[in-house]
Design a protein around this motif. Structure first.
Motif, PDB file in Angstrom:
ATOM      1  N   LYS A   9     -12.322   4.181   6.487  1.00 46.83           N
ATOM      2  CA  LYS A   9     -11.355   5.273   6.566  1.00 46.83           C
ATOM      3  C   LYS A   9     -12.037   6.599   6.170  1.00 46.83           C
ATOM      4  O   LYS A   9     -13.152   6.603   5.630  1.00 46.83           O
ATOM      5  N   TYR A  49      -1.158   1.911  13.584  1.00 39.00           N
ATOM      6  CA  TYR A  49      -0.306   1.470  12.474  1.00 39.00           C
ATOM      7  C   TYR A  49       1.161   1.295  12.894  1.00 39.00           C
ATOM      8  O   TYR A  49       2.049   1.367  12.038  1.00 39.00           O
ATOM      9  N   LEU A  52       3.872  -0.466  10.933  1.00 37.04           N
ATOM     10  CA  LEU A  52       4.289   0.084   9.634  1.00 37.04           C
ATOM     11  C   LEU A  52       5.166   1.335   9.788  1.00 37.04           C
ATOM     12  O   LEU A  52       5.433   2.031   8.809  1.00 37.04           O
ATOM     13  N   LEU A  61       0.220   7.987   5.581  1.00 38.02           N
ATOM     14  CA  LEU A  61      -0.849   7.103   6.051  1.00 38.02           C
ATOM     15  C   LEU A  61      -1.494   7.676   7.316  1.00 38.02           C
ATOM     16  O   LEU A  61      -2.727   7.735   7.431  1.00 38.02           O
ATOM     17  N   TYR A  64      -3.572  10.716   6.489  1.00 37.85           N
ATOM     18  CA  TYR A  64      -4.808  10.241   5.848  1.00 37.85           C
ATOM     19  C   TYR A  64      -5.825   9.784   6.900  1.00 37.85           C
ATOM     20  O   TYR A  64      -6.996  10.206   6.880  1.00 37.85           O
ATOM     21  N   THR A  91      -4.774  -4.961  -0.811  1.00 41.44           N
ATOM     22  CA  THR A  91      -4.366  -3.630  -0.318  1.00 41.44           C
ATOM     23  C   THR A  91      -4.380  -2.588  -1.425  1.00 41.44           C
ATOM     24  O   THR A  91      -4.877  -1.483  -1.243  1.00 41.44           O
ATOM     25  N   ARG A 102     -12.669  -2.689  -2.044  1.00 42.99           N
ATOM     26  CA  ARG A 102     -11.638  -1.864  -2.698  1.00 42.99           C
ATOM     27  C   ARG A 102     -11.704  -1.994  -4.214  1.00 42.99           C
ATOM     28  O   ARG A 102     -11.462  -1.032  -4.943  1.00 42.99           O
ATOM     29  N   ILE A 109      -3.844   3.181  -3.720  1.00 37.17           N
ATOM     30  CA  ILE A 109      -3.516   2.434  -2.495  1.00 37.17           C
ATOM     31  C   ILE A 109      -3.621   3.318  -1.246  1.00 37.17           C
ATOM     32  O   ILE A 109      -4.014   2.856  -0.180  1.00 37.17           O
ATOM     33  N   GLY A 110      -3.297   4.592  -1.415  1.00 32.68           N
ATOM     34  CA  GLY A 110      -3.343   5.525  -0.283  1.00 32.68           C
ATOM     35  C   GLY A 110      -4.728   6.118  -0.028  1.00 32.68           C
ATOM     36  O   GLY A 110      -4.892   6.997   0.830  1.00 32.68           O
ATOM     37  N   ASN A 112      -7.693   3.767   0.051  1.00 29.49           N
ATOM     38  CA  ASN A 112      -8.337   2.471  -0.209  1.00 29.49           C
ATOM     39  C   ASN A 112      -9.520   2.164   0.713  1.00 29.49           C
ATOM     40  O   ASN A 112      -9.900   1.010   0.896  1.00 29.49           O
ATOM     41  N   HIS A 115     -10.158  -0.488   6.353  1.00 27.31           N
ATOM     42  CA  HIS A 115      -9.154  -1.305   7.048  1.00 27.31           C
ATOM     43  C   HIS A 115      -9.823  -2.551   7.611  1.00 27.31           C
ATOM     44  O   HIS A 115     -10.952  -2.482   8.108  1.00 27.31           O
TER      45      HIS A 115
HETATM   46  P1  IDP Z   1      -3.898  -3.569   4.521  1.00 25.85           P
HETATM   47  O1  IDP Z   1      -4.685  -2.327   4.883  1.00 25.85           O
HETATM   48  O2  IDP Z   1      -4.440  -4.225   3.288  1.00 25.85           O
HETATM   49  O3  IDP Z   1      -3.755  -4.517   5.690  1.00 25.85           O
HETATM   50  P2  IDP Z   1      -1.132  -2.780   5.024  1.00 25.85           P
HETATM   51  O4  IDP Z   1       0.061  -3.316   4.316  1.00 25.85           O
HETATM   52  O5  IDP Z   1      -1.363  -3.195   6.441  1.00 25.85           O
HETATM   53  O6  IDP Z   1      -2.423  -3.093   4.118  1.00 25.85           O
HETATM   54  O7  IDP Z   1      -1.029  -1.190   4.948  1.00 25.85           O
HETATM   55  C1  IDP Z   1      -1.905  -0.380   5.718  1.00 25.85           C
HETATM   56  C2  IDP Z   1      -2.412   0.736   4.860  1.00 25.85           C
HETATM   57  O8  IDP Z   1      -1.303   1.558   4.480  1.00 25.85           O
HETATM   58  C3  IDP Z   1      -3.051   0.333   3.531  1.00 25.85           C
HETATM   59  O9  IDP Z   1      -4.408  -0.049   3.647  1.00 25.85           O
HETATM   60  C4  IDP Z   1      -2.904   1.609   2.729  1.00 25.85           C
HETATM   61  O10 IDP Z   1      -3.892   2.578   3.102  1.00 25.85           O
HETATM   62  C5  IDP Z   1      -1.554   2.120   3.208  1.00 25.85           C
HETATM   63  N1  IDP Z   1      -0.480   1.697   2.308  1.00 25.85           N
HETATM   64  C6  IDP Z   1       0.069   0.473   2.185  1.00 25.85           C
HETATM   65  N2  IDP Z   1       1.023   0.446   1.252  1.00 25.85           N
HETATM   66  C7  IDP Z   1       1.089   1.711   0.770  1.00 25.85           C
HETATM   67  C8  IDP Z   1       1.883   2.350  -0.234  1.00 25.85           C
HETATM   68  O11 IDP Z   1       2.736   1.722  -0.873  1.00 25.85           O
HETATM   69  N3  IDP Z   1       1.653   3.676  -0.448  1.00 25.85           N
HETATM   70  C9  IDP Z   1       0.714   4.389   0.235  1.00 25.85           C
HETATM   71  N4  IDP Z   1      -0.051   3.839   1.180  1.00 25.85           N
HETATM   72  C10 IDP Z   1       0.121   2.515   1.448  1.00 25.85           C
END
Ligand code: IDP
Ligand code: MG
Length: 148
Positions: A9, A49, A52, A61, A64, A91, A102, A109-110, A112, A115
C-alpha cells in the motif's frame, strides 16, 4: 500452482518497505509472477474494495489506497493464499504477531502497509483486475530445491 495478489500500500512504498516485503515472499520460496508500481484512481480502488463498500471506513480506505503509488504483485506457490496471509499478519497491526509484516512494520489498522487476497477465488478476481495483461509465465529453476 496457486497464485495470490499482494499489494504494498502507499504507506509501505513511502516508508521504503518494498525490498523488505518482496524479500520475505522471495525467501519463503514463492515465485514472483507479476510486479508493477502504479497509482490507481478512485473508481479502481472502489472496485478492488467493492466488498467493503458498506463499511464506515470505506471512504477513508479508498483515499488511503489512492494517496500514492502502490506495488502490485502476483506470487505463486503451494498454499500461497493462506501462507501469504500468515506472512502479512492480522488486519489490525495491534493484533498481528511479531514476525509478520504488519506485526513488525505497522501500528494502525488504517495504515497496515500491505494487502493480500483472502481466498483462492478472490485472488483470481484481484489478479484479473490488477493484471488484465496476465501474469508472467516462467518457472524457477529452484523448484526441486523447494518442493519435494
Ligand atoms: P485485510 O486487508 O486483512 O484483508 P479487510 O477486512 O479486507 O482486511 O479490510 C481491508 C482493509 O481495510 C484493511 O487492510 C485496512 O487497511 C482497512 N480496514 C479494515 N478495517 C478497518 C477499520 O476498522 N478502520 C480503518 N480501516 C480498516
Ligand atoms: Mg481483505
Amino acid at each position: 500452482m496457486e497464485q495470490t495478489f499482494i499489494m504494498i500500500k502507499p504507506d509501505g512504498v513511502q516508508r521504503g518497505l518494498v525490498g523488505e516485503i518482496i524479500g520475505r515472499f522471495e525467501k519463503k520460496g514463492f515465485s514472483l509472477k507479476g510486479l508493477k508500481l502504479l497509482t490507481v484512481d478512485k473508481a479502481f480502488a472502489e472496485k478492488h474494495y467493492s466488498d467493503l463498500s458498506s463499511k464506515p471506513f470505506f471512504n477513508g480506505l479508498v483515499e488511503y489506497i489512492i494517496s500514492g503509488p502502490v506495488v502490485a504483485m502476483v506470487w505463486e506457490g503451494k498454499n500461497v493464499v493462506t501462507t501469504g496471509r500468515k506472512i502479512i499478519g492480522a488486519t489490525n497491526p495491534a493484533e498481528s504477531a511479531p514476525g509478520t509484516i504488519r506485526g513488525d512494520f505497522a501500528i494502525d489498522i488504517g495504515r497496515n502497509v500491505i494487502h493480500g487476497s483472502d481466498a483462492v477465488e478472490s485472488a483470481r478476481k484481484e489478479i484479473g483486475l490488477w493484471f488484465p495483461e496476465g501474469a508472467a509465465n516462467w518457472s524457477s529453476s529452484l523448484h526441486p530445491w523447494i518442493y519435494e
